[in-house]
Design a protein around this motif. Structure first.
Motif, PDB file in Angstrom:
ATOM      1  N   UNK A 182       0.861  -1.183   0.000  1.00 56.41           N
ATOM      2  CA  UNK A 182       0.000   0.000   0.000  1.00 56.41           C
ATOM      3  C   UNK A 182       0.887   1.219   0.000  1.00 56.41           C
ATOM      4  N   UNK A 183       0.543   2.332  -0.613  1.00 63.74           N
ATOM      5  CA  UNK A 183      -0.688   2.595  -1.339  1.00 63.74           C
ATOM      6  C   UNK A 183      -0.757   2.067  -2.757  1.00 63.74           C
ATOM      7  N   UNK A 185      -0.613  -1.258  -3.919  1.00 68.47           N
ATOM      8  CA  UNK A 185      -0.725  -2.707  -4.112  1.00 68.47           C
ATOM      9  C   UNK A 185      -1.990  -3.018  -4.868  1.00 68.47           C
ATOM     10  N   UNK A 189      -2.062  -7.647  -3.869  1.00 66.26           N
ATOM     11  CA  UNK A 189      -1.493  -7.149  -2.631  1.00 66.26           C
ATOM     12  C   UNK A 189      -0.628  -8.199  -1.964  1.00 66.26           C
ATOM     13  N   UNK A 256      -0.808   3.497   5.075  1.00 63.30           N
ATOM     14  CA  UNK A 256      -1.559   4.030   3.955  1.00 63.30           C
ATOM     15  C   UNK A 256      -2.653   3.093   3.527  1.00 63.30           C
ATOM     16  N   UNK A 257      -3.755   3.681   3.042  1.00 66.71           N
ATOM     17  CA  UNK A 257      -4.794   2.877   2.414  1.00 66.71           C
ATOM     18  C   UNK A 257      -4.333   2.569   0.992  1.00 66.71           C
ATOM     19  N   UNK A 258      -5.100   1.781   0.280  1.00 66.31           N
ATOM     20  CA  UNK A 258      -4.730   1.433  -1.083  1.00 66.31           C
ATOM     21  C   UNK A 258      -5.366   2.456  -2.021  1.00 66.31           C
ATOM     22  N   UNK A 259      -4.538   3.043  -2.909  1.00 69.24           N
ATOM     23  CA  UNK A 259      -5.073   4.002  -3.868  1.00 69.24           C
ATOM     24  C   UNK A 259      -5.486   3.286  -5.143  1.00 69.24           C
ATOM     25  N   UNK A 260      -6.191   3.995  -6.008  1.00 67.47           N
ATOM     26  CA  UNK A 260      -6.623   3.389  -7.255  1.00 67.47           C
ATOM     27  C   UNK A 260      -5.553   3.562  -8.327  1.00 67.47           C
TER      28      UNK A 260
END
Lengths: 286, 157, 359
Positions: A182-183, A185, A189, A256-260
């Motif tokens: 992340x961010x 992945x 993931x 971090x969250x996962x971004x697009x």
């Protein structure tokens, strides 16, 4: 590439030691992540136990062609590392890695799963995101040392980092994509599941999945080797920076969250343009 | 708490009631069906912003047809599908018809049959103990050993 | 114009807490339609009224769902008490509100963790659930159970909690408040979280009201409807206002639920302060005769309970309208137009409790 004794020794050491080192690093990654999350974490050797268990599993896939492609992925990742650790042409190594990734993408496409297909699409977008920076890294090393050969670059006196500071930072940025954290992945993931279940590797199981895991260890060692080259003259500092970079990625993953994919593509290219190109331009006018 | 007033309604005016309430600022809260051995009816509940409600009771039968209010309130569509599937009431003019696949119960119209309550027969204590007693003198039955070998054609590597 | 593919989402999916099936019609990575399918855990619990007498039925209704368990039980006994005209002691009312708010805290913490998992932030997920463990420990200490409590009965409560325990719990709740603050900070202000959630799944005020949305889904669009304002249990004597946001997107719903946790902790503090003494149960004689419809505020929204008795010990009908059932239509409304990567976020933003939906 002349096949000298050092070449052969380098290749043999890489073949034998890289999976061990890669596996230990993965194990350490999982323990550090777990502690950051307030958990206890698995034993250090867990990745090895996982691979051994996967190796013993029955193969229940529907289409057998994917084995060929995964074997291709595995072989070419090893060839990539062998080229670099044998002192060969770095640009060739980078393209061998690209070929390996293409094999993995085709393997995912050859299955019939919509999740794997979408994972493969995202993996292609990821490749487009990080390839420019990786190539610029190698080009920068060429411009600083006058050679593409890994052996010459390693023996160059004067730390490469001093000539290529921006490229180093840019490379660290896209390393998050290559390590699948992340961010970024988005296709597959490393730890977590996501909306496309397991992404690229959804349909792989048993020995195929074990091969992919081992190939990732080889690949990680190759990437860390590239970081080592930035600090090659002072081995102690180089090893320290390499380990620090790896754990920096773990730290970023846990925060971090996962971004697009749109964000991954946009930010990687922005970084490549700003950091990578500016460094190359500076070197050109040196 | 809530006043428990249920205005009576008939099938022909259901849609009109819904439209009237919508104009007054109500929204569709819920609807459900009640079936007892003696009667069967559907209750509609409309709700306003200030939490006040207005409820209507509509007599219904299994296999009877009721006009659907999903044209006025789309939210009603899931409730009407549920009632038609569990109780067999047919709603005409559904905006979204699941055609009996919402729950897919093993027995169709499962709620339409009202069962009489089960009477528990008092079991004599001694008889129950006799049934469950284990004879420790008899040897345990021989069980076939479990075969752990993989089947011959298992697509192994 | 890309080609259309159909991706099945659920019922077995690592990101979903409960089985829900959506057939997503995709054009490249954009969703153009969604066909829902539920019914995987329909147990027909409402039909058990025919076999379980009205006191035992409370245990069945509690087991409709593990997360919303307490308030289901409370809704059931409250409805039957209203049918029978039973007035329960004040202390029982305050304890019910107390446990109800504690349920709200644990449910929202669970949801925050699942939401973090949905957008790939595993460490935040683990930390939310770690804080939730403290809340579950309080449940276990006071009721004996972590998930299903079986503490509500027609006529009051099965268990009492003494004053010392309540005071000590007040201290634990202060710790929970402190533990939640850094997590809430990340949910409301982190860059990557904002990038995923802001502007996603926007539901305007009129749409939310007309489509039948309830709970945080409704309040995040600016509609201030909260069934606790009806004043059931002890809520008539407690001070609180419905928590609303105006944006109507996923970030607003996260904000509403985070603020509701703080509000619930505050309401619990008020309960502990104002808790009257006395008994917690009255004897109940006879059988229910008549019908009644009551509404309670679950963590997920307004739940409607309808009970009808006929004078025997078996009820004629008991009906539960759960909040997720009402939120399914708004979900189908907000899915088209988003990316595939957003579907887990949207599925989770209604706080789906499918076992409640299907009963």
């Amino acid at each position: 590439m002349d096949v000298t004794a050092t070449t052969v020794i380098g290749i043999l050491i890489y073949l034998a030691a890289a999976p061990v080192v890669g596996g230990l690093l993965t194990g350490a990654d999982r323990i550090v992540s777990a502690r950051m999350q307030g958990r206890y974490g698995p034993p250090l050797l867990q990745p090895f136990y996982d691979v051994l268990k996967l190796w013993q599993k029955e193969n229940i896939v529907v289409n057998r062609q994917q084995k060929v492609y995964i074997l291709g992925f595995f072989v070419f990742v090893i060839i990539t590392g062998c080229i670099m650790f044998g002192g060969g042409d770095l640009l060739l190594a980078v393209f061998a890695l690209t070929l390996a990734s293409v094999f993995l993408i085709v393997a995912a496409y050859s299955t019939f799963s919509p999740y794997a297909h979408i994972g493969a699409e995202r993996e292609m977008i990821q490749m487009v995101s990080y390839e420019p920076m990786v190539i610029l890294t190698v080009v920068g090393m060429y411009m600083a040392t006058g050679s593409f050969s890994a052996a010459d670059i390693a023996r160059h006196d004067g730390m490469l980092f001093l000539h290529l500071p921006f490229i180093f930072l840019g490379f660290l940025f896209i390393l998050t994509i290559k390590f699948r954290k992340s961010p970024f992945d988005i296709s597959m993931s490393h730890h977590a599941h996501q909306e496309i279940v397991r992404g690229l590797t959804t349909e792989f199981s048993g020995r195929d999945l074990a091969l992919i895991e081992i190939a990732h260890w080889y690949e990680n060692v190759f990437l860390l080797g590239l970081i080592y080259l930035f600090f090659a003259p002072v081995p102690v500092v180089a090893v320290a920076v390499t380990l620090a970079a790896y754990f920096l990625e773990v730290f970023i993953d846990n925060n971090n969250a996962r971004l697009k994919w749109q964000h991954a593509l946009g930010s990687s290219w922005a970084v490549t343009l700003v950091l990578g190109v500016s460094n190359v331009v500076l070197l050109a006018f040196r | 708490m809530d006043p428990q007033v249920f205005f009576p309604a008939v099938k022909t005016e259901v849609v009109e009631i819904a439209q009237r309430n919508k104009a007054l600022g109500y929204r569709f809260a819920q609807m459900h069906c009640v079936k007892t051995p003696s009667e069967m009816f559907i209750i509609y509940t409309f709700e306003k912003l200030d939490l006040s409600i207005e409820q209507y009771r509509l007599p219904a039968e299994t296999d009877g047809a009721v006009p659907s209010v999903s044209g006025v309130f789309l939210a009603a569509v899931l409730y009407e599908n549920e009632i038609s599937e569990l109780y067999g009431v047919e709603f005409t003019g559904l905006a979204l018809d699941f055609a009996g696949t919402l729950y897919e119960t093993a027995k169709p119209r499962a709620f339409a049959e009202v069962a009489t309550p089960v009477k528990k027969t008092p079991v004599k204590k001694a008889a129950a103990a006799e049934k469950t007693k284990v004879d420790l003198k008899k040897p345990a039955e021989e069980k076939a050993p479990i075969n752990l070998k993989k089947p011959a054609d298992g697509g192994g590597n | 114009m890309g080609e259309r593919t159909i991706i099945p989402f659920g019922p077995q999916h690592p990101v979903l807490p409960e089985p829900l099936h959506l057939d997503l019609i995709l054009e490249d990575e954009k969703i153009v339609g969604a066909v829902p399918s539920i019914g995987f855990i329909h147990r027909g619990l409402e039909k058990l009224v025919e076999k379980r007498d009205f006191q035992e039925m409370a245990f069945v209704i509690e087991r409709i769902c593990g997360i919303c368990s307490f308030i289901h039980g409370q809704g059931y006994v409250q409805t039957i008490e209203a049918v029978m005209g039973v007035e329960i002691p004040e202390r029982a009312k305050y304890l019910r509100s107390f446990w109800g708010e504690l349920s709200r805290v644990h449910s929202h913490l669970l949801w925050l963790g699942l939401m973090a998992d949905a957008f790939g932030f595993e460490s935040l997920f683990m930390h939310c659930w770690r804080v939730r463990e403290k809340v579950l420990d309080i449940f276990e200490e006071t009721t004996g159970g972590r998930v299903i409590f079986s503490v509500c009965k027609v006529g009051g409560l099965w268990k009492n909690v003494d004053g010392d325990t309540l005071r000590r719990i007040g201290g634990v709740l202060k710790d929970v408040d402190k533990d939640i603050r850094p997590l809430a900070d990340v949910f409301m202000r982190d860059y990557t979280v904002q990038k995923r959630c802001v502007g996603l799944g926007v539901l305007t005020k009129e749409e939310a009201f007309q489509l039948g949305a309830v709970g945080p889904m409704l309040r995040a669009s600016g509609v201030a409807m909260d069934a606790r304002k009806l004043g059931y249990a002890a809520y008539g004597n407690l001070e609180f206002e419905p928590v609303t946001e105006n944006a109507g997107d996923c970030q607003a719903r996260i904000a509403v639920r985070v603020r509701e946790i703080y509000q619930a902790l505050d309401i619990m503090r008020q309960c502990i302060e104002k808790m009257p003494g006395g008994e917690v149960a009255t004897t109940v004689k006879g059988n229910p005769q008549g019908e009644y419809l009551s509404r309670l505020e679950q963590p997920r929204g307004e739940a409607v309970y309808y009970g009808k008795g006929n004078g025997t010990k078996y009820l004629d009908r008991f009906r539960v309208r759960t909040p997720t059932f009402a939120n399914l239509i708004p979900l189908l409304h907000i899915i088209p137009g988003c990316d595939l990567a957003d579907v887990p976020l949207l599925a989770l933003t209604i706080d789906p409790c499918i076992s409640c939906t299907e009963r």
